[in-house]
Design an enzyme around this catalytic site. Structure first.
Site: not given
Length: 366
Positions: A58, A81, A168, A170, A176, A202, A210, A297, A299
């Site tokens: 604003e 606000c 993925a 086994a 990729w 992972t 990441l 993964g 799990t």
């Protein structure tokens, strides 16, 4: 709510929402907000909130409008606000500029606002209308609203899969499955997240960084990397220890950290080697995290779904087959009959090179 608005009102609020989204990578933990100031259908000023601690939408719109804000209508995607935080109250600025009408997409549920902005504007004689394009405004700020209204961040699970639903081999090999277009798109979703959650396995198997790599100079606030590591087994290794983004290790109360360990860490409840994910999310909400992206993964991804904590799934599907011995998308869902199936709706679908990207949300509580 939402009725009686003109076509001009709709057009200008849509513009305000598009402006707000320009802050998607930088406003966290604040909500994204856009503001358009108009005299009739003529726009005289506009702005969007860019970073926490800097001017609100604003104020920027009023600065652009100057004296032409007098007698104008302000279209804002969230209630202005009424309190002094790191900046002054936007309601006061609108009143001082001579705005005569405020159209808001929605009320701000943040406790220090929550109707107080509207009350202050009305007390000054300003016409206040709310509810225009509220669904779109809520979708835009779903992370902020989840934290404020539900006490936990919005949870997005990111997965890349083959046509036969495998993530993925086994052995754990996964680079990729998806193509370059998908991998670049993931960076944009990382950039909007406040935190990226992964598991110890992972980190040990994939050694992910990441980090956000947009490939250009687009500004962003690096998301917090969160490693769920009950025994602190991964702290001595991995790209997540670099200095390109902050990292937080969550661990069990009985974990024995290595001597002289210099990392940001916190205790979270663990039972049978599994984290209490709701407690993890509340801990992150206390750190002002609005959105988390889970990159892990089967799990951990399955655990979030099984706990009813997955708000959306970002799924990249590659035109490849990996076979029945490869690892699945989710583990531990406990679905044994068709009546137990988890139904999702497709919010968005688009091509990413040769891949397909689906954004899915549950049709009801998991």
């Amino acid at each position: 709510m939402g009725s009686g608005f003109s076509s001009t009102d709709h057009l200008l609020m849509a513009r305000a929402l598009r402006l707000a989204e320009r802050g998607v990578y930088t406003t966290k933990p604040n909500p994204m907000v856009g503001c358009v100031i108009a005299l009739g259908d003529e726009i005289v000023g506009e702005g969007f909130h860019q970073r926490a601690g800097e001017a609100h939408a604003e104020v920027l719109a009023l600065q652009a409008a100057g004296g032409r804000a007098y007698g104008a209508t302000a279209y804002v995607t969230l209630e202005p606000c009424a309190h002094t935080g790191r900046t002054g109250p936007c309601a006061d600025a609108l009143i001082a500029a001579g705005i005569t009408r405020v159209v808001a997409a929605m009320r701000d549920p943040f406790p220090q606002v929550d109707g107080a902005g509207f009350d202050k504007l009305r007390a000054a004689g300003i016409t206040v209308e709310s509810g225009l394009m509220e669904a779109q405004a809520r979708q835009l700020n779903r992370g902020f609203l989840s934290r404020v209204e539900c006490g936990r961040p919005w949870v997005r699970i990111k997965l890349g899969t083959s046509l036969d639903g495998r993530t993925a081999m086994a052995s754990g090999e996964s680079k990729w499955i998806t193509g370059e277009h998908s991998r670049l798109d993931v960076q944009k979703w990382r950039a909007r997240a406040g935190a990226i959650i992964t598991g110890a396995n992972t980190v040990l198997i994939d050694d992910p960084s990441l980090t956000v790599r947009l490939g250009d100079d687009t500004p962003f606030v690096p998301p917090l990397r969160v490693v769920l590591d009950p025994g602190l087994a991964t702290t001595a290794r991995g790209k997540v220890r670099d200095d390109l983004a902050p990292t937080l290790y969550l661990h069990a109360a009985d974990a024995k950290p290595p001597r002289d360990l210099q990392v940001d860490r916190a205790i979270a409840p663990v039972s049978g080697g599994r984290f209490d994910l709701e407690a993890v999310l509340k801990l992150l909400a206390a750190r002002d995290i609005n959105e988390v992206q889970v990159e892990a993964g089967a799990t951990l991804a399955g655990a979030f779904v099984a706990a009813g904590l997955a708000d959306e799934i970002l799924l990249y599907i590659a035109p490849v087959l990996l076979g029945e011995r490869a690892r699945p998308l989710f583990a531990g869902l406990g679905i044994d009959a068709m009546a137990q199936r988890a139904q999702l709706k497709v919010v968005d679908a688009r091509a990413m090179g040769e891949d397909q990207r689906l954004l899915l949300q549950p049709t009801s509580t998991w």
